[in-house]
Design a protein around this motif. Structure first.
Motif, PDB file in Angstrom:
ATOM      1  N   ARG A  30       0.839  -1.217   0.000  1.00 34.42           N
ATOM      2  CA  ARG A  30       0.000   0.000   0.000  1.00 34.42           C
ATOM      3  C   ARG A  30       0.867   1.257   0.000  1.00 34.42           C
ATOM      4  NH1 ARG A  30      -3.779   0.351   4.356  1.00 34.42           N
ATOM      5  NH2 ARG A  30      -2.879  -1.434   5.426  1.00 34.42           N
ATOM      6  N   GLU A  31       1.957   1.209   0.754  1.00 32.32           N
ATOM      7  CA  GLU A  31       2.873   2.364   0.769  1.00 32.32           C
ATOM      8  C   GLU A  31       3.428   2.633  -0.627  1.00 32.32           C
ATOM      9  OE1 GLU A  31       4.894   1.619   4.859  1.00 32.32           O
ATOM     10  OE2 GLU A  31       6.413   2.418   3.476  1.00 32.32           O
ATOM     11  N   GLU A  32       3.838   1.568  -1.308  1.00 28.39           N
ATOM     12  CA  GLU A  32       4.439   1.739  -2.644  1.00 28.39           C
ATOM     13  C   GLU A  32       3.395   2.210  -3.666  1.00 28.39           C
ATOM     14  OE1 GLU A  32       7.616   1.899  -3.165  1.00 28.39           O
ATOM     15  OE2 GLU A  32       7.977   1.365  -1.071  1.00 28.39           O
ATOM     16  N   MET A  33       2.180   1.721  -3.533  1.00 28.98           N
ATOM     17  CA  MET A  33       1.111   2.171  -4.440  1.00 28.98           C
ATOM     18  C   MET A  33       0.850   3.656  -4.221  1.00 28.98           C
ATOM     19  SD  MET A  33      -0.088  -0.224  -6.439  1.00 28.98           S
ATOM     20  CE  MET A  33      -1.828  -0.096  -6.843  1.00 28.98           C
ATOM     21  N   THR A  84      -5.132  -4.002 -12.537  1.00 30.04           N
ATOM     22  CA  THR A  84      -4.473  -2.708 -12.723  1.00 30.04           C
ATOM     23  C   THR A  84      -3.119  -2.924 -13.394  1.00 30.04           C
ATOM     24  OG1 THR A  84      -5.412  -2.104 -10.595  1.00 30.04           O
ATOM     25  CG2 THR A  84      -3.752  -0.613 -11.495  1.00 30.04           C
ATOM     26  N   GLU A  85      -2.836  -2.094 -14.392  1.00 30.59           N
ATOM     27  CA  GLU A  85      -1.527  -2.244 -15.053  1.00 30.59           C
ATOM     28  C   GLU A  85      -0.493  -1.433 -14.282  1.00 30.59           C
ATOM     29  OE1 GLU A  85      -1.591  -2.030 -19.309  1.00 30.59           O
ATOM     30  OE2 GLU A  85      -3.482  -3.156 -19.379  1.00 30.59           O
ATOM     31  N   ILE A  86       0.043  -2.038 -13.268  1.00 36.71           N
ATOM     32  CA  ILE A  86       1.014  -1.355 -12.396  1.00 36.71           C
ATOM     33  C   ILE A  86       2.382  -1.343 -13.087  1.00 36.71           C
ATOM     34  CG2 ILE A  86       2.210  -1.495 -10.173  1.00 36.71           C
ATOM     35  CD1 ILE A  86      -0.208  -2.841  -9.020  1.00 36.71           C
ATOM     36  N   PRO A  87       3.046  -0.170 -13.135  1.00 35.30           N
ATOM     37  CA  PRO A  87       4.380  -0.150 -13.747  1.00 35.30           C
ATOM     38  C   PRO A  87       5.316  -1.158 -13.061  1.00 35.30           C
ATOM     39  CG  PRO A  87       3.623   2.074 -13.292  1.00 35.30           C
ATOM     40  CD  PRO A  87       2.616   1.141 -12.683  1.00 35.30           C
ATOM     41  N   TYR A  88       6.130  -1.780 -13.878  1.00 34.50           N
ATOM     42  CA  TYR A  88       7.009  -2.840 -13.401  1.00 34.50           C
ATOM     43  C   TYR A  88       7.914  -2.355 -12.262  1.00 34.50           C
ATOM     44  CZ  TYR A  88      10.094  -6.830 -13.687  1.00 34.50           C
ATOM     45  OH  TYR A  88      10.817  -7.947 -13.393  1.00 34.50           O
ATOM     46  N   LYS A 128       8.453  -4.073  -8.710  1.00 31.71           N
ATOM     47  CA  LYS A 128       9.788  -4.551  -8.342  1.00 31.71           C
ATOM     48  C   LYS A 128      10.196  -3.991  -6.967  1.00 31.71           C
ATOM     49  CE  LYS A 128      14.137  -5.254 -10.523  1.00 31.71           C
ATOM     50  NZ  LYS A 128      15.031  -4.885 -11.574  1.00 31.71           N
ATOM     51  N   THR A 129       9.892  -2.717  -6.755  1.00 32.75           N
ATOM     52  CA  THR A 129      10.231  -2.126  -5.456  1.00 32.75           C
ATOM     53  C   THR A 129       9.439  -2.821  -4.345  1.00 32.75           C
ATOM     54  OG1 THR A 129      10.435  -0.035  -6.602  1.00 32.75           O
ATOM     55  CG2 THR A 129      10.414   0.083  -4.208  1.00 32.75           C
ATOM     56  N   ALA A 130       8.152  -3.045  -4.601  1.00 33.28           N
ATOM     57  CA  ALA A 130       7.332  -3.700  -3.581  1.00 33.28           C
ATOM     58  C   ALA A 130       7.887  -5.098  -3.295  1.00 33.28           C
ATOM     59  CB  ALA A 130       5.882  -3.787  -4.048  1.00 33.28           C
ATOM     60  N   PHE A 153       4.230 -12.763  -6.055  1.00 32.56           N
ATOM     61  CA  PHE A 153       3.549 -12.891  -7.359  1.00 32.56           C
ATOM     62  C   PHE A 153       2.647 -11.683  -7.560  1.00 32.56           C
ATOM     63  CE2 PHE A 153       3.378 -17.639  -6.161  1.00 32.56           C
ATOM     64  CZ  PHE A 153       4.588 -17.902  -6.767  1.00 32.56           C
ATOM     65  N   TYR A 154       2.471 -11.269  -8.818  1.00 36.99           N
ATOM     66  CA  TYR A 154       1.425 -10.281  -9.102  1.00 36.99           C
ATOM     67  C   TYR A 154       0.321 -11.003  -9.878  1.00 36.99           C
ATOM     68  CZ  TYR A 154      -1.065  -6.098 -10.406  1.00 36.99           C
ATOM     69  OH  TYR A 154      -2.053  -5.162 -10.557  1.00 36.99           O
TER      70      TYR A 154
END
Ligand code: XMP
Length: 518
Positions: free
Chosen positions: A425-428, A479-483, A487-489, A504-505
Motif C-alpha cells: 500500500r505504501e508503494e502504491m 491494474t496495469e502497475i508499472p514494473y 519490483k520495489t514492492a 507474485f502479481y
C-alpha cells in the motif's frame, strides 16, 4: 424498512445476472427504484404505486413447466411495463404471443436495426445500434396489439411495443454498458413512457432512510457492527442520525484487520473522534485464532468468523441490556453473491449476510444500504458529512485477512500478510496509484518454495499482490502497475517480511477470478 418517494419504478426480479444494474441505471436517471421478487403478490406491487414496472431477464424458458411467471393482470393495471429479455418473452407469452427455441442462439454484441424510430423508447436515437444479447429462446409471434419496433439478423422481434397500453418488450439488455444507447432507452422509458420527472437524488435516499428508520426504531436500542470500512461506517453514521444515543457501535478487532487498522478505527469513531457515538472496542483476536486453528476450507472459515462475530455481539448486547435491532453495512454485491439477491446462484456466503442464528436475542436486523452499490454508498456517506478520505477508502471485507490467507490461519501468517500489505500500500501510494486503482492488497498463498537469502537456503511463503480497477466490484480488470513499482514492492517485501521469499502479481480479471482469494 422501505423509504417512501413520490416517484418510483419497481424492478421485478426473474433471476437474471444484471438485475441490480437495471435498478441502478434507473436511479442514475434520477428516479428511485427498488427490486421485488417475481413471487411478490401483485397487490404488494400495486400498493407501492410505481410509475412503471420493469421485468428483468432470467434463466428460465417461459414455455417450460414451472417457469417463473406473471399474472395477466400485471399488464392491465394501466402502469407502464418494460420487459427485458426473459421479461420481454414472458410479456409476449402471457399476452398471447409465441416464444420458442431460437434457430440460432444470440450472445454478445449484436447490431439492432430500429424499424419504428418514433416508438417512444427510440426517440432521439440512431436507426441502428449495438446491443448486448444473451438468449436461447426468441419471440416468434408478437402478442395481439404489439408491433415489432426493431430486429436483428437472427431475431425478427428484437423489440416490440403496444404504445396505447404502454407495454414494451426488448430482447436485448439496455442495462449493460455494451448496449450503446442502453441508458437513453431506459431513460426514454422512465421519462417519456412513465412520465417521471427525475428529481430524486441519492441525498434523498439518505434523508428518507433516516426518517423511515427513525419511525421504525422509535426508542428501541440499536447495536451496530462497526468494522471501520466504508459500508459499516456509512451505516453507523446513518443510524446515529436516526437513533441518536440509542445506538451503540461495537467494533470487534478479530485480529484479521490490516496493519494499524484497529487503532485507526478507534481514533475516528472512539471518544477522541468527531462523532458522538457510544463506541465499544472488543479485542477478540485470540478467540478468533483459536476457533480458526487448522481450518482450511474457505466457506468454513467465513462461517466461523461470522459466527464468532455474532457470539461477541451477543456478549456485548448482554452487557448493554436489551437490544432490539442490529445494524449491518450489507450492500448489494454482498447480497447477490450470497445467493440472497432474489434468484441468482450462490458464489460465496458473505459474512453475516442474510440474518442471524435463531437463539440470538435481537428483534430484527437492519441493513439500510442493502440495495446500493458501493459508489452509491459513498454518495450517501458524503451527504452525511463523513470525511472524504474515509468514504473513498477502498473496501475491506468483513472476514478481513481471513479470506486473504489461503489455507489455515495463524497469528504468524496474519503478521506476514499485514506487513506485506502495508508495504504494497505504501508503494502504491508513493506511485500515486492509490488514487486510481479501486482495490489493492497483499494476500498470503499457501505455496511454500525454496529460495536463497544471503548464503542460506530458505523454504518460505509466497505473497500474492492484487490490484483491480472496477466500478461496481461485480466485474474487475487488473491494474496495469508499472514494473518498477512492482519490483520495489517485491524487494521490500522479501527483505522486510520474515518468512516470505517470493512475490507474485495476480493478473486475473473478474470473472473468472474473484477479487478476494476465498
Ligand atoms: P469478490 O472477492 O467477491 O469481492 O470478487 C467483491 C467485493 O466484495 C468484497 N468482499 C467482501 N466484503 N464480506 C464483505 O464485507 C465478505 O465476505 C466479502 N467477500 C468479498 C471484496 O473485498 C470486494 O470489494
Amino acid at each position: 424498512m422501505k423509504p417512501q418517494f413520490s416517484e418510483k419504478i419497481i424492478v421485478i426480479d426473474y433471476g437474471g445476472q444484471y438485475n441490480q444494474l437495471v435498478a441502478r441505471r434507473v436511479r442514475e436517471c434520477g428516479v428511485y427504484c427498488e427490486i421485488e421478487s417475481y413471487r411478490t403478490p401483485l397487490d404488494v406491487i400495486r400498493s407501492g404505486k410505481p410509475k412503471g414496472i420493469i421485468l428483468t431477464g432470467g434463466p428460465d424458458s417461459v414455455y417450460k413447466e414451472g417457469a417463473a411467471g406473471a399474472p395477466e393482470e400485471l399488464f392491465g393495471m394501466g402502469i407502464p411495463v418494460l420487459g427485458l429479455c426473459y421479461g420481454a418473452q414472458l410479456m409476449m407469452h402471457v399476452l398471447g404471443g409465441r416464444v420458442e427455441r431460437a434457430p440460432e442462439r444470440e450472445y454478445g454484441k449484436t447490431q439492432v436495426v430500429i424499424d419504428m424510430p418514433h416508438s417512444p423508447l427510440y426517440e432521439g436515437l440512431p436507426a441502428s445500434m449495438t446491443c448486448w444479447m444473451s438468449h436461447n429462446d426468441y419471440i416468434s409471434r408478437p402478442a395481439p396489439g404489439f408491433e415489432i419496433t426493431a430486429h436483428t439478423g437472427n431475431c425478427p422481434a428484437a423489440s416490440l411495443a403496444c404504445v396505447e397500453k404502454k407495454l414494451y418488450a426488448v430482447q436485448y439488455h439496455p442495462e449493460v454498458l455494451h448496449t450503446e444507447y442502453g441508458k437513453e432507452i431506459l431513460s426514454n422509458f422512465v421519462y417519456r413512457v412513465c412520465g417521471c420527472s427525475g428529481t430524486w437524488r441519492m441525498d434523498d435516499f439518505a434523508e428518507a432512510q433516516i426518517q423511515s428508520i427513525r419511525e421504525k426504531v422509535g426508542n428501541g436500542k440499536v447495536l451496530c457492527a462497526l468494522s471501520g470500512g466504508v459500508d459499516s461506517s456509512v451505516a453507523a453514521v446513518l443510524l446515529s442520525k436516526a437513533a441518536g444515543k440509542n445506538l451503540t457501535c461495537v467494533f470487534v478487532d478479530h485480529g484479521l484487520l490490516r496493519k494499524g487498522e484497529g487503532d485507526l478505527v478507534e481514533s475516528v469513531f472512539g471518544p477522541e473522534g468527531p462523532y458522538d457515538l457510544n463506541f465499544i472496542r472488543v479485542n477478540a483476536q485470540d478467540r478468533f485464532y483459536i476457533r480458526l486453528a487448522g481450518e482450511t476450507d474457505p466457506e468454513r472459515k467465513r462461517k466461523i468468523i461470522g459466527e464468532e462475530f455474532i457470539r461477541v455481539f451477543e456478549e456485548v448486547a448482554c452487557r448493554i441490556g436489551s437490544v432490539d435491532y442490529l445494524v449491518q453495512g450489507t450492500i448489494y454485491p454482498d447480497v447477490v453473491e450470497s445467493g440472497l439477491g432474489g434468484e441468482s446462484a450462490v458464489i460465496k456466503s458473505h459474512h453475516n449476510v442474510g440474518g442471524l442464528p435463531e437463539h440470538v436475542n435481537f428483534k430484527e436486523i437492519l441493513e439500510p444500504l442493502r440495495d446500493l452499490f458501493k459508489d452509491e454508498v459513498r454518495k450517501v456517506g458524503l451527504h452525511l458529512g463523513i470525511p472524504e478520505e474515509l468514504v473513498m477508502r477502498q473496501p475491506f471485507p468483513g472476514p478481513g485477512l481471513g479470506i486473504r490467507i489461503i489455507g489455515d490461519i495463524t497469528a504468524q501468517k496474519v503478521k506476514m500478510v499485514q506487513d506485506a500489505d502495508a508495504i504494497f500500500r505504501e508503494e502504491m501510494k508513493k506511485a500515486g496509484l492509490d488514487r486510481t486503482a479501486n482495490q489493492f492488497f497483499a494476500a498470503l498463498t499457501n505455496v511454500r518454495s525454496v529460495g536463497v537469502m544471503g548464503d542460506e537456503r530458505t523454504y518460505d511463503y509466497a505473497v500474492a499482490l492484487r490490484s483491480v480497477d472496477t466500478v461496481d466490484f461485480m466485474t474487475a480488470e487488473v491494474t496495469e502497475i508499472p514494473y518498477t513499482v512492482l519490483k520495489t514492492a517485491m524487494t521490500r517485501i522479501v527483505n522486510e517480511v520474515e518468512h516470505v521469499n517470493r512475490v507474485f502479481y495476480d493478473i486475473t480479471s473478474k470473472p473468472p477470478g474473484t477479487i478476494e482469494y476465498e
